[in-house]
Motif scaffolding. Structure first.
Motif, PDB file in Angstrom:
ATOM      1  N   ASN A 269       5.214  17.912  -1.602  1.00 54.66           N
ATOM      2  CA  ASN A 269       5.523  17.583  -2.994  1.00 54.66           C
ATOM      3  C   ASN A 269       5.435  16.088  -3.256  1.00 54.66           C
ATOM      4  O   ASN A 269       6.079  15.567  -4.158  1.00 54.66           O
ATOM      5  CB  ASN A 269       6.908  18.097  -3.367  1.00 54.66           C
ATOM      6  CG  ASN A 269       6.905  19.605  -3.563  1.00 54.66           C
ATOM      7  OD1 ASN A 269       6.097  20.137  -4.315  1.00 54.66           O
ATOM      8  ND2 ASN A 269       7.781  20.276  -2.864  1.00 54.66           N
ATOM      9  N   TYR A 270       4.644  15.429  -2.464  1.00 54.31           N
ATOM     10  CA  TYR A 270       4.491  13.989  -2.576  1.00 54.31           C
ATOM     11  C   TYR A 270       3.755  13.638  -3.856  1.00 54.31           C
ATOM     12  O   TYR A 270       2.655  14.124  -4.102  1.00 54.31           O
ATOM     13  CB  TYR A 270       3.714  13.485  -1.362  1.00 54.31           C
ATOM     14  CG  TYR A 270       3.550  11.996  -1.245  1.00 54.31           C
ATOM     15  CD1 TYR A 270       2.349  11.449  -0.795  1.00 54.31           C
ATOM     16  CD2 TYR A 270       4.595  11.137  -1.535  1.00 54.31           C
ATOM     17  CE1 TYR A 270       2.190  10.081  -0.652  1.00 54.31           C
ATOM     18  CE2 TYR A 270       4.443   9.776  -1.389  1.00 54.31           C
ATOM     19  CZ  TYR A 270       3.244   9.248  -0.951  1.00 54.31           C
ATOM     20  OH  TYR A 270       3.087   7.903  -0.798  1.00 54.31           O
ATOM     21  N   LYS A 271       4.332  12.798  -4.695  1.00 56.09           N
ATOM     22  CA  LYS A 271       3.644  12.322  -5.879  1.00 56.09           C
ATOM     23  C   LYS A 271       4.177  10.947  -6.252  1.00 56.09           C
ATOM     24  O   LYS A 271       5.345  10.643  -6.032  1.00 56.09           O
ATOM     25  CB  LYS A 271       3.807  13.281  -7.057  1.00 56.09           C
ATOM     26  CG  LYS A 271       5.226  13.677  -7.365  1.00 56.09           C
ATOM     27  CD  LYS A 271       5.264  14.709  -8.477  1.00 56.09           C
ATOM     28  CE  LYS A 271       6.693  15.172  -8.708  1.00 56.09           C
ATOM     29  NZ  LYS A 271       6.789  16.156  -9.811  1.00 56.09           N
ATOM     30  N   LEU A 272       3.289  10.148  -6.769  1.00 58.52           N
ATOM     31  CA  LEU A 272       3.616   8.775  -7.129  1.00 58.52           C
ATOM     32  C   LEU A 272       3.830   8.648  -8.632  1.00 58.52           C
ATOM     33  O   LEU A 272       3.096   9.242  -9.422  1.00 58.52           O
ATOM     34  CB  LEU A 272       2.491   7.824  -6.716  1.00 58.52           C
ATOM     35  CG  LEU A 272       2.175   7.709  -5.216  1.00 58.52           C
ATOM     36  CD1 LEU A 272       1.093   6.671  -4.990  1.00 58.52           C
ATOM     37  CD2 LEU A 272       3.425   7.369  -4.432  1.00 58.52           C
ATOM     38  N   THR A 273       4.833   7.871  -8.995  1.00 53.50           N
ATOM     39  CA  THR A 273       5.079   7.515 -10.391  1.00 53.50           C
ATOM     40  C   THR A 273       4.708   6.056 -10.562  1.00 53.50           C
ATOM     41  O   THR A 273       5.203   5.199  -9.810  1.00 53.50           O
ATOM     42  CB  THR A 273       6.558   7.732 -10.754  1.00 53.50           C
ATOM     43  OG1 THR A 273       6.893   9.103 -10.548  1.00 53.50           O
ATOM     44  CG2 THR A 273       6.800   7.361 -12.207  1.00 53.50           C
ATOM     45  N   PHE A 274       3.859   5.782 -11.529  1.00 52.07           N
ATOM     46  CA  PHE A 274       3.312   4.444 -11.704  1.00 52.07           C
ATOM     47  C   PHE A 274       3.908   3.727 -12.904  1.00 52.07           C
ATOM     48  O   PHE A 274       4.326   4.342 -13.887  1.00 52.07           O
ATOM     49  CB  PHE A 274       1.794   4.519 -11.919  1.00 52.07           C
ATOM     50  CG  PHE A 274       1.016   4.824 -10.674  1.00 52.07           C
ATOM     51  CD1 PHE A 274       0.832   6.123 -10.258  1.00 52.07           C
ATOM     52  CD2 PHE A 274       0.464   3.807  -9.915  1.00 52.07           C
ATOM     53  CE1 PHE A 274       0.118   6.417  -9.107  1.00 52.07           C
ATOM     54  CE2 PHE A 274      -0.264   4.084  -8.764  1.00 52.07           C
ATOM     55  CZ  PHE A 274      -0.435   5.380  -8.362  1.00 52.07           C
ATOM     56  N   GLY A 275       3.895   2.391 -12.817  1.00 54.56           N
ATOM     57  CA  GLY A 275       4.189   1.570 -13.973  1.00 54.56           C
ATOM     58  C   GLY A 275       2.940   1.410 -14.823  1.00 54.56           C
ATOM     59  O   GLY A 275       1.893   1.974 -14.525  1.00 54.56           O
ATOM     60  N   LYS A 276       3.060   0.613 -15.893  1.00 52.49           N
ATOM     61  CA  LYS A 276       1.950   0.448 -16.815  1.00 52.49           C
ATOM     62  C   LYS A 276       0.921  -0.561 -16.331  1.00 52.49           C
ATOM     63  O   LYS A 276      -0.161  -0.658 -16.890  1.00 52.49           O
ATOM     64  CB  LYS A 276       2.456   0.040 -18.197  1.00 52.49           C
ATOM     65  CG  LYS A 276       3.239   1.126 -18.911  1.00 52.49           C
ATOM     66  CD  LYS A 276       3.611   0.694 -20.320  1.00 52.49           C
ATOM     67  CE  LYS A 276       4.345   1.818 -21.043  1.00 52.49           C
ATOM     68  NZ  LYS A 276       4.687   1.435 -22.438  1.00 52.49           N
ATOM     69  N   GLY A 277       1.279  -1.327 -15.321  1.00 58.49           N
ATOM     70  CA  GLY A 277       0.334  -2.277 -14.773  1.00 58.49           C
ATOM     71  C   GLY A 277       0.496  -3.680 -15.344  1.00 58.49           C
ATOM     72  O   GLY A 277       0.990  -3.862 -16.464  1.00 58.49           O
ATOM     73  N   THR A 278       0.092  -4.655 -14.543  1.00 60.87           N
ATOM     74  CA  THR A 278       0.065  -6.059 -14.960  1.00 60.87           C
ATOM     75  C   THR A 278      -1.320  -6.616 -14.683  1.00 60.87           C
ATOM     76  O   THR A 278      -1.812  -6.505 -13.552  1.00 60.87           O
ATOM     77  CB  THR A 278       1.107  -6.899 -14.194  1.00 60.87           C
ATOM     78  OG1 THR A 278       2.420  -6.426 -14.509  1.00 60.87           O
ATOM     79  CG2 THR A 278       0.997  -8.379 -14.569  1.00 60.87           C
ATOM     80  N   LEU A 279      -1.944  -7.170 -15.700  1.00 54.57           N
ATOM     81  CA  LEU A 279      -3.255  -7.781 -15.530  1.00 54.57           C
ATOM     82  C   LEU A 279      -3.086  -9.201 -15.007  1.00 54.57           C
ATOM     83  O   LEU A 279      -2.520 -10.061 -15.688  1.00 54.57           O
ATOM     84  CB  LEU A 279      -4.007  -7.805 -16.854  1.00 54.57           C
ATOM     85  CG  LEU A 279      -5.347  -8.567 -16.851  1.00 54.57           C
ATOM     86  CD1 LEU A 279      -6.328  -7.939 -15.873  1.00 54.57           C
ATOM     87  CD2 LEU A 279      -5.944  -8.627 -18.254  1.00 54.57           C
ATOM     88  N   LEU A 280      -3.540  -9.427 -13.795  1.00 52.26           N
ATOM     89  CA  LEU A 280      -3.483 -10.757 -13.191  1.00 52.26           C
ATOM     90  C   LEU A 280      -4.826 -11.446 -13.349  1.00 52.26           C
ATOM     91  O   LEU A 280      -5.862 -10.869 -13.009  1.00 52.26           O
ATOM     92  CB  LEU A 280      -3.128 -10.660 -11.702  1.00 52.26           C
ATOM     93  CG  LEU A 280      -3.210 -11.966 -10.908  1.00 52.26           C
ATOM     94  CD1 LEU A 280      -2.153 -12.950 -11.398  1.00 52.26           C
ATOM     95  CD2 LEU A 280      -3.049 -11.712  -9.414  1.00 52.26           C
ATOM     96  N   THR A 281      -4.792 -12.657 -13.863  1.00 53.37           N
ATOM     97  CA  THR A 281      -5.996 -13.482 -13.975  1.00 53.37           C
ATOM     98  C   THR A 281      -5.774 -14.746 -13.166  1.00 53.37           C
ATOM     99  O   THR A 281      -4.814 -15.485 -13.422  1.00 53.37           O
ATOM    100  CB  THR A 281      -6.297 -13.850 -15.436  1.00 53.37           C
ATOM    101  OG1 THR A 281      -6.429 -12.645 -16.207  1.00 53.37           O
ATOM    102  CG2 THR A 281      -7.590 -14.644 -15.530  1.00 53.37           C
ATOM    103  N   VAL A 282      -6.640 -14.973 -12.193  1.00 52.95           N
ATOM    104  CA  VAL A 282      -6.554 -16.176 -11.382  1.00 52.95           C
ATOM    105  C   VAL A 282      -7.688 -17.096 -11.799  1.00 52.95           C
ATOM    106  O   VAL A 282      -8.864 -16.760 -11.650  1.00 52.95           O
ATOM    107  CB  VAL A 282      -6.655 -15.852  -9.877  1.00 52.95           C
ATOM    108  CG1 VAL A 282      -6.565 -17.143  -9.063  1.00 52.95           C
ATOM    109  CG2 VAL A 282      -5.566 -14.879  -9.474  1.00 52.95           C
ATOM    110  N   ASN A 283      -7.316 -18.232 -12.329  1.00 54.17           N
ATOM    111  CA  ASN A 283      -8.304 -19.175 -12.868  1.00 54.17           C
ATOM    112  C   ASN A 283      -8.763 -20.174 -11.802  1.00 54.17           C
ATOM    113  O   ASN A 283      -7.932 -20.747 -11.091  1.00 54.17           O
ATOM    114  CB  ASN A 283      -7.703 -19.937 -14.050  1.00 54.17           C
ATOM    115  CG  ASN A 283      -7.269 -19.001 -15.149  1.00 54.17           C
ATOM    116  OD1 ASN A 283      -8.070 -18.218 -15.671  1.00 54.17           O
ATOM    117  ND2 ASN A 283      -6.000 -19.054 -15.516  1.00 54.17           N
ATOM    118  N   PRO A 284     -10.082 -20.380 -11.677  1.00 52.27           N
ATOM    119  CA  PRO A 284     -10.596 -21.319 -10.665  1.00 52.27           C
ATOM    120  C   PRO A 284     -10.157 -22.756 -10.965  1.00 52.27           C
ATOM    121  O   PRO A 284      -9.908 -23.112 -12.113  1.00 52.27           O
ATOM    122  CB  PRO A 284     -12.121 -21.189 -10.780  1.00 52.27           C
ATOM    123  CG  PRO A 284     -12.355 -19.938 -11.545  1.00 52.27           C
ATOM    124  CD  PRO A 284     -11.148 -19.721 -12.414  1.00 52.27           C
TER     125      PRO A 284
END
Lengths: 115, 114
Positions: free
Chosen positions: A100-115
């Motif tokens: 019965n293994y299942k993952l519950t996820f968050g909405k996510g975070t967009l990471l931007t790494v600037n050069p």
């Protein structure tokens, strides 16, 4: 009812600096936590995980910290690189496997790494 | 090695048309299989999961259904698509391999209902 929350939709950091992504959860039955990384038009890929019996897990530039009393975990990326730019999902589960293994996820975070 | 195949990569369908998305896994037996959807502002939402042939659990009420006709095949269907069914659909599997449980995603299907 959002059981896993990522309250920052986006984060921007400079190359070489530390990126800190945060995640909170409400279900006290969760005891295994994971971070996934997702590029556009691709499936998420596993990054790092931590069991509730630990408070820190490290893998190269990636470290996950777990604060069970606060129901909070964070992902640290040091040093950040432009290739780290992606959406990062926090996930949680009861147990780390089984029928019965299942993952519950968050909405996510967009990471931007600037050069 | 275990692999997961999901197709098509993109799909544009009119409202009211049927849907069939297929997912197959290789290199493992009796996996747990999952369908997730990533809709705008909603993260990854679990739609269905299956622990075996013919066994389907629905996580949220919706316009979609799932079937598992074979051990390593998972199908997501709809008889009549709605605009709100648009999103990025992801198939995933989990199974025990060398003592550890993995949870792996396919490459996804971008569905646009017009």
């Amino acid at each position: 009812d959002q059981q896993v929350k990522q309250n920052s939709p986006s984060l921007s950091v400079q190359e070489g600096r530390i990126s800190i992504l945060n995640c909170d959860y409400t279900n006290s039955m969760f005891d295994y936590f994971l971070w996934y990384k997702k590029y556009p038009a691709e499936g998420p890929t596993f990054l790092i995980s931590i069991s509730s019996i630990k408070d820190k897990n490290e893998d190269g530039r990636f470290t996950v910290f777990l604060n069970k009393s606060a129901k909070h975990l964070s992902l640290h990326i040091v040093p950040s690189q432009p290739g780290d730019s992606a959406v990062y999902f926090c996930a949680a589960s009861r147990g780390s496997g089984g029928s019965n293994y299942k993952l519950t996820f968050g909405k996510g975070t967009l990471l931007t790494v600037n050069p | 090695s275990q692999t997961i195949h999901q197709w098509p990569a993109t799909l544009v369908q009119p409202v009211g048309s049927p849907l069939s998305l297929e997912c197959t896994v290789e290199g493992t037996s009796n996996p747990n299989l999952y369908w997730y959807r990533q809709a705008a502002g909603r993260g990854l939402q679990l739609l269905f999961y299956s622990v075996g042939i013919g066994q389907i659990s629905s996580e949220v009420p919706q316009n979609l259904s799932a079937s598992r006709p074979q051990d390593r095949q998972f199908i997501l269907s709809s008889k009549k698509l709605l605009l709100s069914d648009s999103g990025f659909y992801l198939c995933a599997w989990s199974a025990r391999f060398r003592g550890l449980w993995g949870y792996t995603f396919g490459s996804g299907t971008r569905l646009t209902v017009v």
